[in-house]
Motif scaffolding. Sequence first.
Motif: not given
Length: 320
Positions: A246-255, A271-281
Amino acid sequence: MEKPYVIGIDLGATNTVFGIVDARGTILYSDSIKTGKYVNIDTYISELSKGLEGIIEQAGSKEHIKGIGVGAPNGNYFTGCIDFAANLPWKGRIPLAQMISDSTDGIPVALTNDANAAAIGEMTYGAARGMKDFIVITLGTGVGSGIVVGGNLVYGHDGFAGELGHVIIRRENGRLCGCGRHGCLETYTSATGVARTAKELLIQRTDDSLLRRLEPENITSKDVYDAAMEGDKLSAEIFETTGEILGEAFADFIAFSSPEAIILFGGLTKAGNLLMDPIRRSMDRHVLKVFADKTKLLFSELNESDAAVLGASALGWEIK
């Protein structure tokens, strides 16, 4: 005097939930019917109309209703039609907005797809209030998205823009998607995708996991979450992998749209931070430097049980 209420209709494959909403985003009266029970669209509209009449009577009369907003799979804002929705009982093109308006003696109706309705709801009542550039990502059975640029929802020339769940994120041996292509984002990062990852890893690996106590075909994303919360390393790894993608995809969406925020909505966000933390990293690692630290990651502020109706109802205020 401005009419004080709108109606929001969330048309899902299983249930249709509808409610009367005031300007502060409070659902005053609500009801529901079983979508899948009605294989004939005319019968469905008749039953929906009865339900709408009931809540309108509670609000006083239809003279108090400014408009009706509908969020539905494959809903087209420009035409007011549902176009070829695979998971609904009715096939082909359904002129739903006109049918609902006719059945309610001319109350104006606006229709869009469910993810766009979520974005409008966040902008009107939720985490995106005051924002003009943001993306809502819905993480449920599939992955949907609503993109807002300059305060306007992006519909494209045909009403179907913003299918970010069907961006191809894995080209080498990508998973088959319900759309018929391989490697779409939703095949990895939806609730269904999380369950698919669990099943694959249980076959490929031999390490211990609480998930091995379950029948592989019955594993759900909630099972993976529950196991991770009990310290199961394989389950935690599944969320790490999901967040990475998801984080990889979001980086492209931001572009492509430089949003102020990406807002996560839907069942998987439990799932809260269990999902959010790896997305952000992952997002921070993959994003172009010019966009670094400029886009917030947020969870929806809408109550989950009310969110779909509120999102749809926000369309009603926009009707001229």
